[in-house]
Design a protein around this motif. Structure first.
Motif, PDB file in Angstrom:
ATOM      1  N   GLN A 190       0.825  -1.203   0.000  1.00  0.00           N
ATOM      2  CA  GLN A 190       0.000   0.000   0.000  1.00  0.00           C
ATOM      3  C   GLN A 190       0.865   1.261   0.000  1.00  0.00           C
ATOM      4  O   GLN A 190       0.547   2.251  -0.671  1.00  0.00           O
ATOM      5  N   HIS A 191       1.968   1.231   0.740  1.00  0.00           N
ATOM      6  CA  HIS A 191       2.893   2.366   0.775  1.00  0.00           C
ATOM      7  C   HIS A 191       3.510   2.605  -0.602  1.00  0.00           C
ATOM      8  O   HIS A 191       3.597   3.750  -1.072  1.00  0.00           O
ATOM      9  N   LEU A 192       3.925   1.552  -1.259  1.00  0.00           N
ATOM     10  CA  LEU A 192       4.496   1.681  -2.599  1.00  0.00           C
ATOM     11  C   LEU A 192       3.479   2.287  -3.557  1.00  0.00           C
ATOM     12  O   LEU A 192       3.803   3.184  -4.346  1.00  0.00           O
ATOM     13  N   ARG A 193       2.257   1.820  -3.490  1.00  0.00           N
ATOM     14  CA  ARG A 193       1.223   2.299  -4.409  1.00  0.00           C
ATOM     15  C   ARG A 193       0.872   3.756  -4.138  1.00  0.00           C
ATOM     16  O   ARG A 193       0.638   4.520  -5.078  1.00  0.00           O
ATOM     17  N   LYS A 194       0.825   4.139  -2.868  1.00  0.00           N
ATOM     18  CA  LYS A 194       0.554   5.535  -2.537  1.00  0.00           C
ATOM     19  C   LYS A 194       1.690   6.431  -3.032  1.00  0.00           C
ATOM     20  O   LYS A 194       1.450   7.501  -3.628  1.00  0.00           O
ATOM     21  N   THR A 195       2.923   5.973  -2.832  1.00  0.00           N
ATOM     22  CA  THR A 195       4.077   6.751  -3.282  1.00  0.00           C
ATOM     23  C   THR A 195       4.089   6.863  -4.798  1.00  0.00           C
ATOM     24  O   THR A 195       4.367   7.930  -5.359  1.00  0.00           O
ATOM     25  N   ARG A 196       3.775   5.778  -5.488  1.00  0.00           N
ATOM     26  CA  ARG A 196       3.722   5.800  -6.946  1.00  0.00           C
ATOM     27  C   ARG A 196       2.675   6.805  -7.435  1.00  0.00           C
ATOM     28  O   ARG A 196       2.916   7.549  -8.383  1.00  0.00           O
ATOM     29  N   GLU A 197       1.526   6.812  -6.783  1.00  0.00           N
ATOM     30  CA  GLU A 197       0.455   7.743  -7.165  1.00  0.00           C
ATOM     31  C   GLU A 197       0.925   9.189  -7.012  1.00  0.00           C
ATOM     32  O   GLU A 197       0.671  10.027  -7.892  1.00  0.00           O
ATOM     33  N   ILE A 198       1.613   9.483  -5.917  1.00  0.00           N
ATOM     34  CA  ILE A 198       2.101  10.846  -5.678  1.00  0.00           C
ATOM     35  C   ILE A 198       3.135  11.238  -6.723  1.00  0.00           C
ATOM     36  O   ILE A 198       3.083  12.333  -7.308  1.00  0.00           O
ATOM     37  N   LEU A 199       4.092  10.351  -6.982  1.00  0.00           N
ATOM     38  CA  LEU A 199       5.137  10.659  -7.955  1.00  0.00           C
ATOM     39  C   LEU A 199       4.570  10.801  -9.358  1.00  0.00           C
ATOM     40  O   LEU A 199       5.040  11.632 -10.147  1.00  0.00           O
ATOM     41  N   LEU A 200       3.572   9.999  -9.668  1.00  0.00           N
ATOM     42  CA  LEU A 200       2.946  10.099 -10.983  1.00  0.00           C
ATOM     43  C   LEU A 200       2.204  11.422 -11.125  1.00  0.00           C
ATOM     44  O   LEU A 200       2.246  12.065 -12.186  1.00  0.00           O
ATOM     45  N   ASN A 201       1.545  11.861 -10.057  1.00  0.00           N
ATOM     46  CA  ASN A 201       0.859  13.158 -10.080  1.00  0.00           C
ATOM     47  C   ASN A 201       1.860  14.294 -10.283  1.00  0.00           C
ATOM     48  O   ASN A 201       1.607  15.239 -11.040  1.00  0.00           O
ATOM     49  N   GLU A 202       2.995  14.199  -9.585  1.00  0.00           N
ATOM     50  CA  GLU A 202       4.029  15.218  -9.742  1.00  0.00           C
ATOM     51  C   GLU A 202       4.541  15.269 -11.175  1.00  0.00           C
ATOM     52  O   GLU A 202       4.756  16.340 -11.739  1.00  0.00           O
ATOM     53  N   LYS A 203       4.713  14.099 -11.762  1.00  0.00           N
ATOM     54  CA  LYS A 203       5.230  14.034 -13.126  1.00  0.00           C
ATOM     55  C   LYS A 203       4.243  14.643 -14.117  1.00  0.00           C
ATOM     56  O   LYS A 203       4.632  15.360 -15.049  1.00  0.00           O
ATOM     57  N   LYS A 204       2.962  14.393 -13.910  1.00  0.00           N
ATOM     58  CA  LYS A 204       1.949  14.898 -14.830  1.00  0.00           C
ATOM     59  C   LYS A 204       1.706  16.388 -14.652  1.00  0.00           C
ATOM     60  O   LYS A 204       1.617  17.138 -15.623  1.00  0.00           O
ATOM     61  N   GLN A 205       1.637  16.815 -13.394  1.00  0.00           N
ATOM     62  CA  GLN A 205       1.279  18.207 -13.119  1.00  0.00           C
ATOM     63  C   GLN A 205       2.489  19.124 -13.030  1.00  0.00           C
ATOM     64  O   GLN A 205       2.375  20.335 -13.160  1.00  0.00           O
ATOM     65  N   LYS A 206       3.634  18.503 -12.759  1.00  0.00           N
ATOM     66  CA  LYS A 206       4.892  19.250 -12.640  1.00  0.00           C
ATOM     67  C   LYS A 206       4.795  20.343 -11.573  1.00  0.00           C
ATOM     68  O   LYS A 206       5.407  21.396 -11.666  1.00  0.00           O
ATOM     69  N   THR A 207       3.967  20.082 -10.571  1.00  0.00           N
ATOM     70  CA  THR A 207       3.863  20.978  -9.421  1.00  0.00           C
ATOM     71  C   THR A 207       3.854  20.149  -8.154  1.00  0.00           C
ATOM     72  O   THR A 207       3.520  18.963  -8.177  1.00  0.00           O
ATOM     73  N   GLU A 208       4.209  20.752  -7.048  1.00  0.00           N
ATOM     74  CA  GLU A 208       4.259  20.041  -5.787  1.00  0.00           C
ATOM     75  C   GLU A 208       2.960  20.246  -5.014  1.00  0.00           C
ATOM     76  O   GLU A 208       2.410  21.338  -4.960  1.00  0.00           O
ATOM     77  N   ASN A 209       2.490  19.183  -4.401  1.00  0.00           N
ATOM     78  CA  ASN A 209       1.347  19.229  -3.514  1.00  0.00           C
ATOM     79  C   ASN A 209       1.884  19.081  -2.095  1.00  0.00           C
ATOM     80  O   ASN A 209       2.541  18.100  -1.771  1.00  0.00           O
ATOM     81  N   ASN A 210       1.621  20.065  -1.246  1.00  0.00           N
ATOM     82  CA  ASN A 210       2.225  20.075   0.083  1.00  0.00           C
ATOM     83  C   ASN A 210       1.871  18.841   0.906  1.00  0.00           C
ATOM     84  O   ASN A 210       2.730  18.283   1.599  1.00  0.00           O
ATOM     85  N   LEU A 211       0.606  18.428   0.821  1.00  0.00           N
ATOM     86  CA  LEU A 211       0.195  17.257   1.591  1.00  0.00           C
ATOM     87  C   LEU A 211       0.898  16.002   1.090  1.00  0.00           C
ATOM     88  O   LEU A 211       1.330  15.153   1.878  1.00  0.00           O
ATOM     89  N   GLU A 212       1.013  15.885  -0.226  1.00  0.00           N
ATOM     90  CA  GLU A 212       1.676  14.715  -0.793  1.00  0.00           C
ATOM     91  C   GLU A 212       3.162  14.726  -0.474  1.00  0.00           C
ATOM     92  O   GLU A 212       3.752  13.694  -0.164  1.00  0.00           O
ATOM     93  N   GLU A 213       3.779  15.901  -0.548  1.00  0.00           N
ATOM     94  CA  GLU A 213       5.197  16.002  -0.208  1.00  0.00           C
ATOM     95  C   GLU A 213       5.431  15.680   1.260  1.00  0.00           C
ATOM     96  O   GLU A 213       6.442  15.091   1.626  1.00  0.00           O
TER      97      GLU A 213
END
Length: 351
Positions: free
Chosen positions: A308-331
């Motif tokens: 579950q941790h890997l999948r959550k981290t993957r989701e965050i990194l994928l969002n960063e890659k697509k949006q090219k912006t940082e989300n404070n909660l995700e960071e």
């Protein structure tokens, strides 16, 4: 009209309550009685189950069971489901076959020609021998064999429903090919998994028979009610080694086991698609341990939590890659969970 769907099994399970489904123990001549109908009476090849798998049950039904109009084959964890996600009833099977010759599983498409795809997990020469026997015994069907081997479509698991006469005709065709093949195949060097070659070959030959006879099919949705027992046991073994911190040993077992049981990583076995994630987790854990880095193992020692941790981290990194912006909660999540550069790089390389 009488319809009966036989549920092939080699283990105890909870059978469907609908009486149209009848458990049939396959390989019963070699194993303890499970309390179900068995495939070792009358004209039987039950003792050949290590080579034929669920086909020993199909043979028994062909030779010994006639009190039925429509007959079907399911597995103890795989069934035909209707559009509402429920087990099909006898009436629904009859309706489906009102304008079709047989019902089969939803098709699978290999990423390459089927013969090549088959050869990656099994002995390619065994399938070619099946073709040679078809060419000799049923020459009119050989073009269909070539077409299927060059294509990518196939039906898995020998799941099918059809009228009993067609079932008998198909079994007569299939087993005449296999009994001829037995004279030329030596499986003494095969492990227990690959010895079940006739079961594997038959998955390709079902479409050959359909194609050769221009049969009209209904492709039904297959619901999987549980993961294959070998897949469950494999994951439990991985989890135990992770809990003990034996990451290198876990990775070695991971690859050694996949060599002899490549089927456990298929979608039809790894229902939750966790095995690819387990592979990444083991690599990350081993690498972080080698470098003395505090990382993933601080999150949890339990493999399900790490998935579950890997999948959550993957989701965050994928969002960063697509949006090219940082989300404070995700960071903040990445920081709190001590996500290392190793973990980031491994995940990004596999997105």
């Amino acid at each position: 009209m009488k319809t009966q769907i036989f549920v092939m099994t080699h283990k105890k399970f909870n059978p469907p309550k609908d009486t149209v489904y009848v458990p049939l123990q396959v390989g019963s001549a070699l194993n303890p009685d499970l309390g179900y109908m068995k495939d070792d009476t009358g004209d039987s090849i039950s003792d050949l189950n290590p080579y034929y798998g669920e086909l020993t049950g199909m043979y028994w039904l062909w030779k010994n069971y006639s009190d039925v109009d429509i007959i079907g084959i399911c597995h103890y964890r795989r069934y035909f489901f209707n559009a509402n996600g429920k087990l099909m009833t006898g009436e629904q099977y009859e309706t489906e076959l009102a304008d079709a010759d047989l019902m089969v599983s939803n098709p699978v498409f290999a990423p390459k020609p089927y013969l090549e795809y088959f050869g990656e997990a099994h002995n390619r020469e065994d399938m070619l021998l099946a073709g040679e026997v078809i060419r000799r015994l049923y020459p009119d069907d050989y073009p269909a064999f070539e077409k299927v081997m060059q294509g990518t479509k196939y039906y898995f698991g020998n799941l099918c429903v059809m009228r009993k006469q067609l079932f008998d005709n198909y079994c007569n065709w299939l087993f005449s090919i296999f009994f001829e093949m037995e004279q030329y195949i030596d499986v003494s060097s095969y492990d227990d998994y690959h010895k079940r070659l006739f079961g594997f070959i038959s998955e390709g030959l079902l479409l050959v028979y359909i194609t050769a006879n221009s049969l009209k099919v209904k492709e039904g949705h297959i619901g999987i009610t549980a993961e294959k027992i070998e897949t469950v046991e494999f994951k439990l073994a991985m989890g135990q080694l992770v809990k003990l911190g034996q990451f290198t040993e876990a990775r070695q077992l991971f690859y050694d086991f996949l060599k002899i049981r490549p089927d456990i990583q298929l979608d039809l076995s790894d229902v939750s698609n966790e095995i690819p994630d387990i592979e990444l987790i083991l690599f990350i854990l081993e690498r972080e341990k080698e470098l003395g880095i505090v990382g993933m193992y601080e999150v949890s020692h339990d493999l399900p939590d790490l998935i579950q941790h890997l999948r959550k981290t993957r989701e965050i990194l994928l969002n960063e890659k697509k949006q090219k912006t940082e989300n404070n909660l995700e960071e903040q999540y990445l920081s709190d969970k001590k996500v290392t550069e190793i973990m980031r790089n491994v995940i990004m390389a596999n997105i």
